[in-house]
Each structure stands twice: as structure tokens, then as C-alpha cells.
Design a protein around this motif. Structure first.
Motif, PDB file in Angstrom:
ATOM      1  N   GLY A 540      -3.920   2.636  18.474  1.00 40.51           N
ATOM      2  CA  GLY A 540      -4.124   4.041  18.795  1.00 40.51           C
ATOM      3  C   GLY A 540      -3.984   4.980  17.618  1.00 40.51           C
ATOM      4  O   GLY A 540      -4.165   6.193  17.768  1.00 40.51           O
ATOM      5  N   ARG A 541      -3.669   4.457  16.456  1.00 39.12           N
ATOM      6  CA  ARG A 541      -3.432   5.328  15.301  1.00 39.12           C
ATOM      7  C   ARG A 541      -4.733   5.632  14.562  1.00 39.12           C
ATOM      8  O   ARG A 541      -5.607   4.776  14.448  1.00 39.12           O
ATOM      9  N   PRO A 542      -4.849   6.845  14.028  1.00 35.80           N
ATOM     10  CA  PRO A 542      -6.016   7.129  13.175  1.00 35.80           C
ATOM     11  C   PRO A 542      -5.891   6.368  11.866  1.00 35.80           C
ATOM     12  O   PRO A 542      -4.792   6.132  11.365  1.00 35.80           O
ATOM     13  N   ALA A 543      -7.023   5.963  11.323  1.00 33.93           N
ATOM     14  CA  ALA A 543      -7.028   5.240  10.054  1.00 33.93           C
ATOM     15  C   ALA A 543      -7.723   6.096   9.008  1.00 33.93           C
ATOM     16  O   ALA A 543      -8.854   6.545   9.214  1.00 33.93           O
ATOM     17  N   TYR A 544      -7.062   6.307   7.907  1.00 32.71           N
ATOM     18  CA  TYR A 544      -7.622   7.059   6.797  1.00 32.71           C
ATOM     19  C   TYR A 544      -7.662   6.145   5.573  1.00 32.71           C
ATOM     20  O   TYR A 544      -6.780   5.304   5.388  1.00 32.71           O
ATOM     21  N   ALA A 545      -8.664   6.330   4.752  1.00 29.52           N
ATOM     22  CA  ALA A 545      -8.834   5.445   3.594  1.00 29.52           C
ATOM     23  C   ALA A 545      -7.573   5.341   2.745  1.00 29.52           C
ATOM     24  O   ALA A 545      -7.173   4.226   2.382  1.00 29.52           O
ATOM     25  N   PRO A 546      -6.903   6.455   2.385  1.00 30.98           N
ATOM     26  CA  PRO A 546      -5.702   6.295   1.558  1.00 30.98           C
ATOM     27  C   PRO A 546      -4.622   5.456   2.236  1.00 30.98           C
ATOM     28  O   PRO A 546      -3.924   4.692   1.559  1.00 30.98           O
ATOM     29  N   SER A 547      -4.483   5.580   3.560  1.00 37.62           N
ATOM     30  CA  SER A 547      -3.475   4.790   4.273  1.00 37.62           C
ATOM     31  C   SER A 547      -3.816   3.313   4.243  1.00 37.62           C
ATOM     32  O   SER A 547      -2.951   2.450   4.029  1.00 37.62           O
ATOM     33  N   ILE A 548      -5.096   2.995   4.485  1.00 35.06           N
ATOM     34  CA  ILE A 548      -5.517   1.597   4.471  1.00 35.06           C
ATOM     35  C   ILE A 548      -5.418   1.030   3.064  1.00 35.06           C
ATOM     36  O   ILE A 548      -4.984  -0.116   2.861  1.00 35.06           O
ATOM     37  N   ASP A 549      -5.810   1.803   2.055  1.00 37.78           N
ATOM     38  CA  ASP A 549      -5.667   1.357   0.673  1.00 37.78           C
ATOM     39  C   ASP A 549      -4.216   1.019   0.365  1.00 37.78           C
ATOM     40  O   ASP A 549      -3.929   0.029  -0.319  1.00 37.78           O
ATOM     41  N   ALA A 550      -3.309   1.863   0.861  1.00 38.41           N
ATOM     42  CA  ALA A 550      -1.891   1.641   0.592  1.00 38.41           C
ATOM     43  C   ALA A 550      -1.390   0.376   1.268  1.00 38.41           C
ATOM     44  O   ALA A 550      -0.777  -0.488   0.633  1.00 38.41           O
ATOM     45  N   THR A 551      -1.661   0.233   2.540  1.00 40.86           N
ATOM     46  CA  THR A 551      -1.065  -0.886   3.268  1.00 40.86           C
ATOM     47  C   THR A 551      -1.736  -2.216   2.970  1.00 40.86           C
ATOM     48  O   THR A 551      -1.122  -3.270   3.089  1.00 40.86           O
ATOM     49  N   ALA A 552      -3.014  -2.197   2.562  1.00 39.39           N
ATOM     50  CA  ALA A 552      -3.713  -3.448   2.247  1.00 39.39           C
ATOM     51  C   ALA A 552      -3.442  -3.930   0.826  1.00 39.39           C
ATOM     52  O   ALA A 552      -3.817  -5.047   0.478  1.00 39.39           O
ATOM     53  N   GLY A 553      -2.820  -3.097   0.004  1.00 34.75           N
ATOM     54  CA  GLY A 553      -2.504  -3.503  -1.356  1.00 34.75           C
ATOM     55  C   GLY A 553      -3.505  -3.061  -2.395  1.00 34.75           C
ATOM     56  O   GLY A 553      -3.339  -3.355  -3.583  1.00 34.75           O
ATOM     57  N   LEU A 554      -4.550  -2.344  -1.996  1.00 34.91           N
ATOM     58  CA  LEU A 554      -5.527  -1.863  -2.973  1.00 34.91           C
ATOM     59  C   LEU A 554      -4.909  -0.823  -3.912  1.00 34.91           C
ATOM     60  O   LEU A 554      -5.163  -0.836  -5.118  1.00 34.91           O
ATOM     61  N   SER A 555      -4.110   0.074  -3.364  1.00 36.32           N
ATOM     62  CA  SER A 555      -3.496   1.106  -4.200  1.00 36.32           C
ATOM     63  C   SER A 555      -2.532   0.500  -5.210  1.00 36.32           C
ATOM     64  O   SER A 555      -2.504   0.898  -6.378  1.00 36.32           O
ATOM     65  N   ALA A 556      -1.730  -0.461  -4.759  1.00 37.18           N
ATOM     66  CA  ALA A 556      -0.799  -1.103  -5.682  1.00 37.18           C
ATOM     67  C   ALA A 556      -1.549  -1.870  -6.762  1.00 37.18           C
ATOM     68  O   ALA A 556      -1.122  -1.919  -7.920  1.00 37.18           O
ATOM     69  N   THR A 557      -2.682  -2.456  -6.401  1.00 36.38           N
ATOM     70  CA  THR A 557      -3.478  -3.205  -7.373  1.00 36.38           C
ATOM     71  C   THR A 557      -4.021  -2.279  -8.446  1.00 36.38           C
ATOM     72  O   THR A 557      -3.869  -2.528  -9.649  1.00 36.38           O
ATOM     73  N   ASP A 558      -4.668  -1.200  -8.031  1.00 39.90           N
ATOM     74  CA  ASP A 558      -5.214  -0.251  -9.007  1.00 39.90           C
ATOM     75  C   ASP A 558      -4.118   0.539  -9.709  1.00 39.90           C
ATOM     76  O   ASP A 558      -4.266   0.930 -10.868  1.00 39.90           O
ATOM     77  N   GLY A 559      -3.023   0.791  -8.998  1.00 34.63           N
ATOM     78  CA  GLY A 559      -1.977   1.658  -9.528  1.00 34.63           C
ATOM     79  C   GLY A 559      -0.929   0.951 -10.363  1.00 34.63           C
ATOM     80  O   GLY A 559       0.072   1.555 -10.748  1.00 34.63           O
ATOM     81  N   GLY A 560      -1.138  -0.335 -10.634  1.00 36.83           N
ATOM     82  CA  GLY A 560      -0.190  -1.050 -11.486  1.00 36.83           C
ATOM     83  C   GLY A 560       1.091  -1.438 -10.791  1.00 36.83           C
ATOM     84  O   GLY A 560       2.134  -1.604 -11.443  1.00 36.83           O
ATOM     85  N   GLY A 561       1.034  -1.605  -9.464  1.00 41.79           N
ATOM     86  CA  GLY A 561       2.217  -2.012  -8.712  1.00 41.79           C
ATOM     87  C   GLY A 561       2.973  -0.828  -8.156  1.00 41.79           C
ATOM     88  O   GLY A 561       2.649   0.335  -8.411  1.00 41.79           O
ATOM     89  N   VAL A 562       3.992  -1.122  -7.364  1.00 39.81           N
ATOM     90  CA  VAL A 562       4.867  -0.087  -6.814  1.00 39.81           C
ATOM     91  C   VAL A 562       6.299  -0.427  -7.233  1.00 39.81           C
ATOM     92  O   VAL A 562       6.707  -1.578  -7.181  1.00 39.81           O
ATOM     93  N   ARG A 563       7.003   0.581  -7.638  1.00 40.04           N
ATOM     94  CA  ARG A 563       8.372   0.349  -8.073  1.00 40.04           C
ATOM     95  C   ARG A 563       9.222   1.549  -7.694  1.00 40.04           C
ATOM     96  O   ARG A 563       8.771   2.688  -7.693  1.00 40.04           O
ATOM     97  N   ALA A 564      10.478   1.263  -7.376  1.00 40.40           N
ATOM     98  CA  ALA A 564      11.402   2.304  -6.946  1.00 40.40           C
ATOM     99  C   ALA A 564      11.822   3.169  -8.130  1.00 40.40           C
ATOM    100  O   ALA A 564      11.880   2.710  -9.271  1.00 40.40           O
ATOM    101  N   SER A 565      12.106   4.429  -7.849  1.00 36.88           N
ATOM    102  CA  SER A 565      12.604   5.342  -8.871  1.00 36.88           C
ATOM    103  C   SER A 565      13.441   6.422  -8.193  1.00 36.88           C
ATOM    104  O   SER A 565      13.117   6.863  -7.094  1.00 36.88           O
ATOM    105  N   SER A 566      14.499   6.824  -8.865  1.00 27.27           N
ATOM    106  CA  SER A 566      15.333   7.915  -8.346  1.00 27.27           C
ATOM    107  C   SER A 566      15.122   9.208  -9.124  1.00 27.27           C
ATOM    108  O   SER A 566      15.675  10.246  -8.772  1.00 27.27           O
TER     109      SER A 566
END
Length: 820
Positions: A540-566
Motif C-alpha cells: 500500500g505504500r507509494p514508491a518513489y525512485a529515490p526511495s527504491i534507489d536507496a533500498t535496492a542499493g543503487l544509491s549506495a553503489t553510486d554514492g560510494g557506500g553508506v557510513r555512519a557519522s556524528s
């Protein structure tokens, strides 16, 4: 009619024989799709195995295939290949055009020797481009088309940025799949095969959503509009108001989230949740979210980031459960996306035991039917696993050899006579039918009286929707009324295919579900193309390209990974980079999903023609995005480490990397030993060939930084065009980087003269250039129509149904229908 249950062991393409001699990712993806649909795929590998086996995802890319060893440089083995082809239905190869011509694989030669054979030829640049002989590395295509410039805000460093995800390979592979299925459908009529061509350039161009016409307007009316072609200014402050709706933020414990509060009610709910709604009463924030100054935008952005960071990820998860109007997706790695709740629910991940590798965790088939993969997945073969069976395969090919003269029917559009009824909006589903109009399909796009939201996505009228509306007919009707629904129901018996892109069970509640429409047309092919699924936790949730890119790993792939920062400064830098990775228009999940829709529709149609029913035929935006990175997300013990872009977003290593030239940038692609040897034969690089630090691939990697520094010094001494001319003349992969957004770069004279875009005439934009058809045929025709205006065909469609003009006028006056 054969039922799906009877066919699950063999699949809808059972009985088709495919010979795959490709050596690159898009070719492997084509034959993987065909094998996943039940075709028998015989993979032709050189001694030592295909180069595809060097890719991390090879166990999934090669699954379900057979493998025979042939050295296509050897005359005897070429003759063996010809023996296999005489009994094949489909041949897939990725040879460069000149090589294909030298060994007799032209369209004319293939038609003469194998009149029923459908050949998929996938290249980097196309067979008739001035760049046809350039190396087909994906990075070279990204550099020359402007994709690296479009995504330059992956880094705040000036200049283009390296693009990592295999978007162009996906586009080219899906275009080839469309061509193969369309050519097989056409063969049933004519009895003749043909060559189908796709390439990385057009495949990449297909993924762009709406900026093509935005760029056209900016250049046609200079000074009339203030361009905003990047989301953040030079100081890293948001310029685009959508940054607030599509906020990228880190939680207290370092989990990165992609929010998508794009509707006004969703934004309001979120501001209340963040405790910011009351702040809008202050005149300081008048006009939100269109804040007039960088200072105000920066202040509001910082506050939102801080409010998100007040809660841990677990606390945000509790928020999402409590408040359904607030949601976000995690920035996953490609591996991590397999644990998405909807992916697990849909069974979109399968574990296949490989005799040498052990368990291999991988995406299931791109298309599902009856809630399951099209076929049970089988492991990839070892190289040459079927060499002992080669004689039997040749005997079977000889027995299947076509006899009789093919029809001399004139060449037509391969999908001429096919009608598609489309229920969807925006791009991720509807563009999947747009590419089929280029092959002759008639597409009726059903819209509300207010129009598809994509039409108003760009300020200039119709610019947002001009690409996705190409070749379609627009029917505007209020489906909430009984009369409006009745009009659509009257259309259903006249169409061949229906695609619906609604969330969850919306189509059923509207009276447009599969069972409901098949009562009106039992022969209908019906495809579900939702964002997440038709049932399940995210349906039932709307799907937007940035959300799908994020959850499928496309954003992390193009963005050089995800890492925590404070650190807030680091959080802001990473947020801007991840936005460029997942929300830049030229290459993201909308286009990826759309091309999968085209494949699903053609598969369903071909199966129907073979007497095979595929109920609940479904492809989703999330599953398509995961499938597009199958080369990266396939998991098994001993998988090679995935290559990561460097911290400056220049490339993967010294021999696959951006370099500054005297007047801009070049991209160098020489990762293999033979390419290194070719590079060091050239005078400017000759000294490198004798340098003890660089004599082997292992040593070059060990001394990568030193090699990059040396190459940078060389490239800085000459103009980028000079480097491209000299190196490509010696078959070395190097191009000048285009410093223009892809959507405009691909409209310029060089790309027009090369055939990548063609002229069309639009009711709004008059004569203009649009992307050329992404699939080309040696015998069948294609067309390239322009977009349509809202409701342009409503009256004509109603007349076709037998409605008198006075009744149409009455329906329009009562707002049951709109348009002209």
C-alpha cells in the motif's frame, strides 16, 4: 490453453533454443532473462571461460544455462558455432560491429544461412555510429553522454563524477529483450528472423525521466527561465524545495534514511511529527517550501536533519508503525536489500546450491506469475560443462533446422495491430509501454480529468510528461463514476494487453482487477507493475525512485557506500552525495522499472500466443531495481570484493578513471592486460611499460596511487579531444568527458548526426529532437512519434466505441470525460 501450473517446471519460453556467445554484462543479462523464462540457453565460452565469469555476480547471470567451449578465432570452432545456430531460435552476441562483420555475422549473412534466426546484437555505441569502433566500456559511455556531469554532485570537487552502477547495461539488455520477443512474435507471421540491435548509449538515454524537455525549454528560450540543474548550490546548501520532501538524513545511531513526503498531506504529517508545523506560522518561513534565500533553506534543512537525528532507527521504525503518513527507506547495500520485508514476502530471493560454490543467494526471476518465479532456478554451469554433449547438441540442432521458404511479406512494425490499455501515472510503469509504441503498439493512456501528475512536474506546460507520452493516445475519464468505468470496460474487449501500476489492491477496488477485466476479455494479457507489490507489507505504500534507489542499493553503489557519522558537516556532505546517487534524473529506478514493464508485457503476449496462461503476471519497481544490480548483490562464499569508487569519485582504479586534461577531463578505460599493452605502445605512455612497478596487473593494483599520479601528469599536458582522437585511433579506451547534462548533450548535433536522437513534432514543442527508438531491427520498421496533450484522443476513442457526438458532449459537460 496450457495452464501456468503445468508449465512451472519449464517456463513460458520452453522449447526455444538460445545460443549465447556474449562476453559482457548486457549480453549475459539478455540470456539470463531468456533462461529464467524457460528457454534452453547454450553458452559459447572461449577456452578458460567467458569474461562474464570475472564479474562478482556470474553465478546468477549464468544460471540455468549450458556451457560449451569454442574458440571463435579458430575456423573449425566457427563452423561448430554455425552448426549450433542452424537449430537455434535466438543468437545473442556482443561483438563490436567490425569484428562481427569480419567473421560473417552481418544481418545479410545471417538471414541467408539461418532465415528463422533472431539475433540480438548488443554493443557499446551501435553499429552505425561514428563511435561504433570505440571500446564498449560503460564508463566511456557515461563520460561521453554527460552522465558523469549530470551526477557531478556526488562530490563537491569541481568537475564530473564517476558513475558506478550498471545503468546502461540494464537499458541495453532490456532493449534487446524487447527486440527479441517482438521479433519472435513477428516471425510467427512472416516465418523470418532478423537482427535486433541495442546499445549502451540508447539504453542509458531511455532511463532519463523528464529533464530532456526541461533542457530543451531552457535552451530554446534562453533567459526566460532560471535554470536549476543541480539540487545543491556551490556551498552545499539545498536549492530545490524537493530536498525537504525527499530528505536524506541520519538517525541517532547512524542509519541513513530516505524520506519521501512528496504529497502535501504527507509533508504536513511529517512536519507535525518533527515538531516543526507550528514554526510555519512565523512570517520568516513564508512561502515554505519555496524559501527565497540560501540562508533560510540552509537553516530549515539543518533543523530537519537535527530533528531526525534525535531518534534512533528503532524509534523511527516505531514512528512509521504508529504514523502511516510518515515513511522512509533505509539506504541499503545491494546485499542488504535482500532483507527488505516486501522482498522476503514476495519470495524475490532464492538460494541455489552450486556444486562448487555452495549456496548462492540471488534475485529470483524478474517477472513472477501466480506469486512465484517463472521457473525453479538452476545453478550456473562450470566452464565447458557440456563439452562432452556437444555432438548431441549439434545433432539436435541439425534435426531442428528450418525447412521451407519464409514468407516474402513486406517489413512492418513488429507490434502493429497490438493494443495496450494503460492504467498508471508518472514514469516507472508508463514508459514501459512508450518504448513499445516505437515498435508499432497502440497505447491508450487512461488519465484523470486533471491529468497525469508528470505533466505538471516541470513548470513549463507538458515538459514533464512529453517523453513518457510519446506515441500514446490520451483518454481522460473519471473512473470513480459508473459511466467512466463503463467506458473503460467497453474498451477492454478491444485490447490485447492491460498494465496497471496502482498500489496494492487499488485496481480491484476500482473495478480494474485482472479477474474483473478477463471476464470481459478472456484472452487478455494483464500485467501488474506496482512499486512494491499487489499484496504484502509494503503493497500500500507509494514508491518513489529515490526511495527504491536507496533500498535496492543503487544509491549506495553510486554514492560510494553508506557510513555512519556524528558530525553535522559530514552528514550534510553525505546527504548531498546520496541525493546525487539516487535522485538525479538521468539514471535511476524509474527508468529501470519501466523497461522491465516492457519486457513483462511482451513476455505475456508471446506466452499467450503460444497458448500459455500466466496469471498474476507481475514485475515491481523494487524487484526490477534489485535485478538491475544482480552483478553486485549475488551472494556466495568467496565472492570477490566489490570494487568501490575512490573518495574523490574519480574512478575504481588508475586504469578505469577520470583524469584532468589541459582543457577539461578525459575518462580512461584500459583495465585488462591486453588494453594496458596497447596503451603502453603509445609514445606518451611508453615509459610505463618498462616500469617495474607496473609490469603485472597485481603490481599495477599494488601501486595504483603512483600509477594514477603518473597518468594524471601525462593527461594534463594535452587537450581532451586530442587524447580521444589519438588513443581511440589505436583502439585504446579513452574519451573526452562531456561537461553538459546528459539530457541536453544527447540532443546536440553530434548525437543527432550519430542517430541517437531523431526529429518529431509535438503539439506543444513543435519540431524537436527526441531519443531514437532504443531497439532497432534489420528488417522490421520502427517509428518515433512525439507526445500527446491531455485528453487529446478522448473524443476519437469514444467515437470508435460508437458514442454519438451529442452523448460525448453530455459526458464532457458532466465531467465524466474530458479532453478533445
Amino acid at each position: 490453453m496450457t495452464t501456468y501450473q503445468q508449465e512451472t517446471a519449464s517456463g513460458p519460453l520452453a522449447g526455444l533454443v538460445v545460443v549465447d556467445a556474449s562476453s559482457t554484462l548486457p549480453g549475459a543479462q539478455v540470456s539470463q532473462f531468456l533462461a529464467d523464462c524457460g528457454a534452453e540457453v547454450i553458452m559459447v565460452e572461449p577456452p578458460g571461460g567467458s569474461m562474464v565469469r570475472q564479474l562478482p555476480g556470474w553465478p546468477a547471470l549464468l544460471r540455468g544455462k549450458r556451457s560449451v567451449t569454442l574458440d571463435l578465432r579458430d575456423a573449425a570452432d566457427q563452423e561448430t558455432l554455425r552448426g549450433l545456430l542452424q537449430g537455434a531460435d535466438v543468437f545473442v552476441h556482443t561483438l563490436r560491429p567490425g569484428t562481427a562483420e569480419r567473421i560473417g555475422l552481418t544481418a545479410e549473412a545471417l538471414a541467408e544461412k539461418y532465415p528463422r534466426l533472431v539475433t540480438a546484437h548488443i554493443t557499446g555505441w551501435g553499429s552505425d555510429s561514428p563511435w561504433r569502433d570505440y571500446k564498449g566500456w560503460e564508463g566511456l559511455v557515461y563520460a561521453k553522454t554527460g552522465a558523469m556531469w549530470s551526477k557531478r554532485q556526488l562530490t563537491l570537487r569541481p568537475g564530473p563524477a564517476f558513475v558506478t552502477a550498471p545503468y546502461a547495461s540494464w537499458g541495453a539488455s532490456q532493449a534487446a529483450i524487447h527486440g527479441v520477443l517482438a521479433a519472435l512474435l513477428e516471425r510467427d507471421v512472416s516465418g523470418r528472423g532478423q537482427v535486433v540491435e541495442s546499445d549502451l548509449v540508447r539504453g542509458l538515454g531511455a532511463l532519463e525521466v523528464y529533464n530532456w524537455f526541461y533542457e530543451l525549454v531552457l535552451h530554446r528560450f534562453p533567459g526566460a527561465f532560471t535554470p536549476m540543474d543541480v539540487a545543491y548550490d556551490d556551498d552545499g546548501i539545498p536549492q530545490a524545495y524537493l530536498i525537504f520532501a525527499l530528505l536524506i538524513a541520519s538517525t541517532k545511531d547512524g542509519t541513513w534514511l530516505q524520506f519521501a513526503q512528496t504529497a502535501p498531506r504527507l509533508m504536513q504529517a511529517w512536519l507535525i511529527e518533527l515538531g516543526l508545523a507550528q514554526d510555519l506560522a512565523d512570517p520568516k518561513w513564508a512561502g515554505f517550501p519555496m524559501l527565497p534565500t540560501a540562508e533560510l533553506r540552509g537553516e530549515w534543512w539543518t533543523t530537519m536533519l537535527e530533528r531526525v537525528r534525535e531518534r534512533t532507527f528503532e524509534e523511527w521504525q516505531e514512528t512509521f508503525e504508529r504514523n502511516p503518513d510518515v515513511s522512509a527507506e533505509i539506504f541499503n547495500t545491494p546485499d542488504g536489500s535482500f532483507d527488505h520485508p516486501q522482498t522476503v514476502f514476495d519470495g524475490r530471493v532464492q538460494v541455489v546450491d552450486h556444486p562448487e560454490l555452495g549456496p548462492v543467494r540471488q534475485s529470483s526471476t524478474l517477472i513472477h506469475a501466480k506469486g512465484a518465479p517463472l521457473v525453479p532456478l538452476r545453478p550456473a554451469p562450470s566452464a565447458g560443462a557440456d563439452d562432452a554433449a556437444l555432438a548431441a547438441l549439434l545433432d539436435a540442432a541439425a534435426a531442428r533446422r528450418a525447412t521451407g521458404a519464409p514468407s516474402d511479406a513486406p517489413a512492418t512494425l513488429p507490434l502493429e495491430g497490438i493494443t495496450i490499455l494503460e492504467f498508471g501515472s508518472m514514469f516507472a510503469g508508463p514508459y514501459g509501454t512508450t518504448v513499445l509504441t516505437d515498435m508499432g503498439a497502440r497505447v491508450i493512456h487512461v488519465e484523470t480529468l486533471e491529468g497525469d501528475n508528470i505533466r505538471s512536474l516541470v513548470a513549463f506546460p507538458e515538459a514533464g510528461g512529453a517523453k513518457v507520452m510519446q506515441g500514446k493516445e490520451s483518454l481522460t475519464v473519471d473512473l470513480a463514476t459508473a459511466e467512466g468505468l463503463s467506458i473503460v470496460h467497453e474498451l477492454v474487449p478491444r485490447v490485447d494487453l492491460v498494465v496497471q501500476c496502482f498500489r496494492g489492491d487499488t485496481a480491484i477496488r476500482m473495478g480494474l482487477g485482472e479477474e474483473q477485466l478477463k471476464k470481459l476479455n478472456p484472452g487478455l494479457v494483464y500485467l501488474n507493475a506496482p512499486g512494491y507489490g499487489t499484496t504484502g507489507p509494503y503493497a500500500g505504500r507509494p514508491a518513489y525512485a529515490p526511495s527504491i534507489d536507496a533500498t535496492a542499493g543503487l544509491s549506495a553503489t553510486d554514492g560510494g557506500g553508506v557510513r555512519a557519522s556524528s558530525d553535522m558537516a559530514e552528514i550534510k556532505l553525505r546527504a548531498a552525495s546520496l541525493h546525487a546517487a539516487g535522485a538525479v534524473n538521468c539514471a535511476q529506478a524509474d527508468g529501470i522499472a519501466a523497461l522491465a514493464v516492457g519486457s513483462g508485457l511482451l513476455l505475456g503476449l508471446y506466452a499467450k500466443r503460444r497458448g500459455i496462461e500466466l496469471p498474476d503476471l507481475t514485475t515491481t519497481m523494487l524487484a526490477s531495481a534489485q535485478q538491475s544490480v544482480i552483478v553486485l548483490n549475488t551472494q556466495y562464499e568467496g565472492r570477490p570484493e566489490l570494487e568501490q569508487v575512490d573518495g574523490d569519485f574519480l574512478g575504481l582504479h588508475a586504469l578505469y578513471r577520470l583524469y584532468p586534461a589541459a582543457d577539461g577531463w578525459v575518462f580512461l578505460a584500459t583495465p585488462y592486460d591486453h588494453e594496458w599493452a596497447a596503451l603502453t605502445k603509445l609514445a606518451p605512455f611508453a615509459a610505463l611499460g618498462g616500469d617495474a612497478r607496473f609490469t603485472t596487473r597485481e603490481l599495477r593494483r599494488a601501486h595504483d596511487a603512483e600509477l594514477a599520479e603518473t597518468l594524471a601528469g601525462i593527461f594534463a599536458g594535452r587537450a581532451k579531444a586530442d587524447w580521444e582522437d589519438e588513443l581511440t585511433a589505436q583502439d585504446v579506451g579513452c574519451v573526452a568527458v562531456t561537461e553538459e547534462n546528459l539530457e541536453w548533450a544527447m540532443q546536440d548535433d553530434a548525437f543527432f548526426d550519430a542517430g541517437y536522437c531523431v526529429e518529431a513534432v509535438n503539439p506543444i514543442f513543435d519540431e524537436h529532437r527526441r531519443l531514437a527508438p532504443i531497439t532497432r531491427f534489420s528488417r522490421s520498421r520502427t517509428k518515433a512519434d512525439a507526445g500527446c496533450t491531455l485528453g487529446q484522443h478522448t473524443t476519437a476513442i469514444l467515437r470508435e466505441l460508437g458514442y454519438a457526438d451529442d452523448r460525448i458532449t453530455d459526458l464532457q459537460e458532466r465531467s465524466v470525460v474530458g479532453g478533445a
